[in-house]
Design a protein around this motif. Structure first.
Motif, PDB file in Angstrom:
ATOM      1  N   ASP A 287      33.854  40.781  39.457  1.00  0.00           N
ATOM      2  CA  ASP A 287      34.463  39.839  38.516  1.00  0.00           C
ATOM      3  C   ASP A 287      33.477  38.797  38.005  1.00  0.00           C
ATOM      4  O   ASP A 287      33.812  38.041  37.088  1.00  0.00           O
ATOM      5  CB  ASP A 287      35.636  39.108  39.179  1.00  0.00           C
ATOM      6  CG  ASP A 287      36.951  39.844  39.023  1.00  0.00           C
ATOM      7  OD1 ASP A 287      36.945  40.950  38.445  1.00  0.00           O
ATOM      8  OD2 ASP A 287      37.984  39.323  39.468  1.00  0.00           O
ATOM      9  N   ASN A 288      32.285  38.736  38.588  1.00  0.00           N
ATOM     10  CA  ASN A 288      31.310  37.719  38.211  1.00  0.00           C
ATOM     11  C   ASN A 288      29.936  38.339  37.978  1.00  0.00           C
ATOM     12  O   ASN A 288      29.561  39.295  38.665  1.00  0.00           O
ATOM     13  CB  ASN A 288      31.189  36.665  39.322  1.00  0.00           C
ATOM     14  CG  ASN A 288      32.450  35.853  39.491  1.00  0.00           C
ATOM     15  OD1 ASN A 288      32.710  34.910  38.757  1.00  0.00           O
ATOM     16  ND2 ASN A 288      33.257  36.211  40.492  1.00  0.00           N
ATOM     17  N   PRO A 289      29.167  37.811  37.027  1.00  0.00           N
ATOM     18  CA  PRO A 289      27.796  38.308  36.824  1.00  0.00           C
ATOM     19  C   PRO A 289      26.970  38.143  38.095  1.00  0.00           C
ATOM     20  O   PRO A 289      27.098  37.147  38.819  1.00  0.00           O
ATOM     21  CB  PRO A 289      27.274  37.409  35.693  1.00  0.00           C
ATOM     22  CG  PRO A 289      28.488  36.916  34.989  1.00  0.00           C
ATOM     23  CD  PRO A 289      29.543  36.775  36.049  1.00  0.00           C
TER      24      PRO A 289
ATOM     25  N   VAL B 172      25.869  38.713  49.314  1.00  0.00           N
ATOM     26  CA  VAL B 172      26.546  39.998  49.195  1.00  0.00           C
ATOM     27  C   VAL B 172      26.619  40.437  47.736  1.00  0.00           C
ATOM     28  O   VAL B 172      26.309  41.585  47.393  1.00  0.00           O
ATOM     29  CB  VAL B 172      27.961  39.915  49.806  1.00  0.00           C
ATOM     30  CG1 VAL B 172      28.750  41.188  49.495  1.00  0.00           C
ATOM     31  CG2 VAL B 172      27.884  39.705  51.310  1.00  0.00           C
ATOM     32  N   CYS B 173      27.032  39.527  46.859  1.00  0.00           N
ATOM     33  CA  CYS B 173      27.178  39.908  45.452  1.00  0.00           C
ATOM     34  C   CYS B 173      25.830  40.202  44.807  1.00  0.00           C
ATOM     35  O   CYS B 173      25.747  41.023  43.877  1.00  0.00           O
ATOM     36  CB  CYS B 173      27.929  38.816  44.686  1.00  0.00           C
ATOM     37  SG  CYS B 173      29.678  38.701  45.145  1.00  0.00           S
TER      38      CYS B 173
ATOM     39  N   THR C  87      32.384  43.455  35.666  1.00  0.00           N
ATOM     40  CA  THR C  87      33.270  43.887  34.588  1.00  0.00           C
ATOM     41  C   THR C  87      33.944  42.709  33.892  1.00  0.00           C
ATOM     42  O   THR C  87      34.753  42.909  32.984  1.00  0.00           O
ATOM     43  CB  THR C  87      34.356  44.840  35.134  1.00  0.00           C
ATOM     44  OG1 THR C  87      35.062  44.182  36.200  1.00  0.00           O
ATOM     45  CG2 THR C  87      33.730  46.119  35.665  1.00  0.00           C
ATOM     46  N   SER C  88      33.648  41.489  34.326  1.00  0.00           N
ATOM     47  CA  SER C  88      34.216  40.282  33.729  1.00  0.00           C
ATOM     48  C   SER C  88      33.161  39.193  33.756  1.00  0.00           C
ATOM     49  O   SER C  88      32.128  39.319  34.420  1.00  0.00           O
ATOM     50  CB  SER C  88      35.460  39.812  34.490  1.00  0.00           C
ATOM     51  OG  SER C  88      36.435  40.826  34.585  1.00  0.00           O
ATOM     52  N   GLN C  89      33.433  38.105  33.051  1.00  0.00           N
ATOM     53  CA  GLN C  89      32.544  36.953  33.098  1.00  0.00           C
ATOM     54  C   GLN C  89      33.344  35.697  32.763  1.00  0.00           C
ATOM     55  O   GLN C  89      34.411  35.772  32.137  1.00  0.00           O
ATOM     56  CB  GLN C  89      31.386  37.121  32.116  1.00  0.00           C
ATOM     57  CG  GLN C  89      31.782  37.254  30.666  1.00  0.00           C
ATOM     58  CD  GLN C  89      30.570  37.470  29.774  1.00  0.00           C
ATOM     59  OE1 GLN C  89      29.444  37.495  30.222  1.00  0.00           O
ATOM     60  NE2 GLN C  89      30.815  37.621  28.485  1.00  0.00           N
TER      61      GLN C  89
END
Length: 524
Positions: A398-400, A434-435, A443-445
């Motif tokens: 969900d986040n860059p 982790v991210c 897939t979102s920003q």
């Protein structure tokens, strides 16, 4: 810390009134296609499906869900959706759904679909727990209460799976330090890489690539149609507010009501949201220290200005000597910090926290371990829910991604500055690490949502919410053209938690779309 699911805090009272305005449910509409495909009928089989309701027992995945699914009157079903909405003729997955029917079917408004947050919280469990609370009020009388486990979560199949129960227990005992030294930073990075690799191995790269909020809201629209609803009535707590406003952006014409409690600011970056949480928990700790100091037997002393140091001195020995916690388990330094964070979600947990800290001073870590287990969603049987694994899977797509080690460390430094009460531990469980190592693309920003023509939502925001700051609710209400209800309290989310003012306003909105007057505030 995480955008935590809605908490099942103790309730003083509920509003047991049925508001009388009504709305007539209509046949489901054909939604805009969730993804561009050449075949305009590619999604018909999903939108036209009929849910087959039955016993909920087969849907249980652990002790907590087994207990929840014994709630009288609940029934469960599986919703079939595409794994990848860009390939609707390809692999399918299922979403677990739980329903409790309205007690007044002749005057029923429709279905109220709810999500408790997380990411990774079980909407099926949360809805089952809500059944008794809403019995007799407008929700229980006039709505079918529906909870769903988002793709990858709980009873949905396949479920995101990264660590075994034994591996999760071991990770909680593994003190990697605060990451400020080269060795500690390298250890955090290695653990993050190992975790991400196990997620791919045990879940599958294709599932991880399609598990984010972008796809959850498409499932939600399929669910709306399968329930026979032309318009969606939705109740979202915490991360559930992100599902709500994302659904509104994707399907604005299919919304009747959106009640969003404990809002996430859609324009905020992942780093800023984590720092904001650190500030919120630190503020809540200060309030706990001030209240505790008024009473004899306060574990952190009668001087609130020294509370951070007193707490740090109390738990620091756990780094080398974990405390016995019953059943052969040991309370680690990180678990003691996690117990504190868990207790900050609601003032009602503060006495339990104080008791646990006093017991720790006497060498007993059992109460703090129970608090930490609650945060991690570990049952008495030693089994974990999918909450932790699904949390990372969703947050990381969900986040860059932030992959530069220096940038990751800068985020950690900001967080440690924001939350000094945590005594130098990493308060985010290594989320930036982790991210940064995550195998799936985002897939979102962050962005400001623009949804012209949307029926005004109701946003509830608590002034001293430690998880989702009050201003986030103000911002979301402004972005969405909605109403804002302010709760003057120090807890995460407020609707149906026992405040009559909040509940009356929320029920009025859900029944007939009536927003409270601008500037409405509800006292504690």
């Amino acid at each position: 810390m995480r955008f935590r699911r809605w908490r099942l805090v103790a309730v003083v009272c509920l509003v047991l009134c049925a508001l009388t305005a009504c709305s007539t449910a209509q046949a489901p509409s054909r939604a805009p296609h969730p993804s561009p495909v050449s075949d305009v009928h590619a999604f018909d089989r999903f939108y036209d499906q009929k849910l087959v309701w039955g016993d909920c027992a087969p849907y249980a995945t652990n002790g907590q869900s087994q207990d929840a699914f014994r709630t009288p009157g609940v029934e469960c079903a599986r919703l079939t959706v595409p794994l990848d909405y860009a390939r609707p003729q390809g692999q399918t997955i299922t979403v677990g759904v739980l329903r409790h029917k309205a007690s007044d079917q002749t005057d029923k408004i429709g279905s109220l679909v709810m999500n408790p947050g997380g990411p990774g919280g079980s909407g099926m469990e949360a809805a089952a727990h809500l059944v008794q609370r809403v019995s007799g009020n407008a929700i229980g009388l006039r709505f079918d209460l529906v909870g769903f486990d988002p793709r990858g979560v709980g009873a949905s199949q396949p479920r995101v799976h990264c660590l075994t129960d034994a591996e999760r227990d071991a990770e909680r005992q593994n003190d990697l330090g605060d990451g400020t030294s080269p060795g500690s930073a390298a250890a955090w990075a290695a653990q993050a890489k190992d975790f991400a690799g196990k997620c791919v191995q045990r879940t599958g790269a294709d599932v991880l690539a399609n598990v984010g909020t972008r796809d959850v809201v498409k499932d939600l629209d399929v669910l709306r149609a399968a329930l026979g609803e032309k318009k969606l009535n939705y109740l979202g707590y915490s991360y559930g507010t992100q599902i709500g406003y994302s659904y509104a952006e994707a399907f604005p014409a299919n919304v009747r009501t959106l009640l969003l409690d404990g809002a996430i600011d859609p324009s905020e970056s992942q780093a800023d949201s984590l720092v904001g949480q650190g500030n919120g928990f630190n503020r809540a700790f200060g309030m706990f220290a001030a209240e505790c100091a008024k009473h004899a037997g306060c574990a952190i002393g009668q001087d609130p200005s020294r509370a951070t140091q007193t707490f740090t001195d109390l738990i620091s020995p756990l780094r080398n000597n974990p405390a016995p916690a019953g059943g052969g388990r040991k309370l680690s330094y990180d678990d003691a910090m996690t117990a504190l964070v868990e207790a900050m979600y609601s003032q009602q947990s503060w006495p339990l926290l104080n008791s646990g800290l006093n017991l720790l001073r006497a060498g007993d870590g059992s109460v703090l371990m129970k608090l930490a287990d609650g945060y991690y969603d570990r049952g008495a049987d030693g089994r974990y829910s999918s909450l932790q694994d699904a949390y990372y899977a969703v947050r990381c797509v969900d986040n860059p991604r932030v992959t530069d080690p220096g940038a990751v460390e800068a985020i950690h430094q900001r967080m440690l500055t924001a939350a000094p009460f945590l005594g130098g531990g990493r308060p985010d469980e290594g989320e930036p690490d982790v991210c940064g190592a995550w195998p799936a693309a985002s897939t979102s920003q962050p962005h400001h949502p623009t949804v012209p023509g949307l029926p005004p939502p109701l946003v509830i925001s608590s002034t001293n919410d430690p998880v989702t700051p009050y201003q986030a609710g103000v911002n979301l209400a402004g972005d969405m053209g909605g109403g804002l209800l302010t709760y003057d309290g120090a807890q995460h989310t407020a609707f149906l938690h026992g405040n009559q003012c909040v509940d009356v306003n929320g029920l009025a909105y859900l029944v007939d779309g009536t927003l409270p007057p601008p500037g409405t505030r509800c006292p504690t």
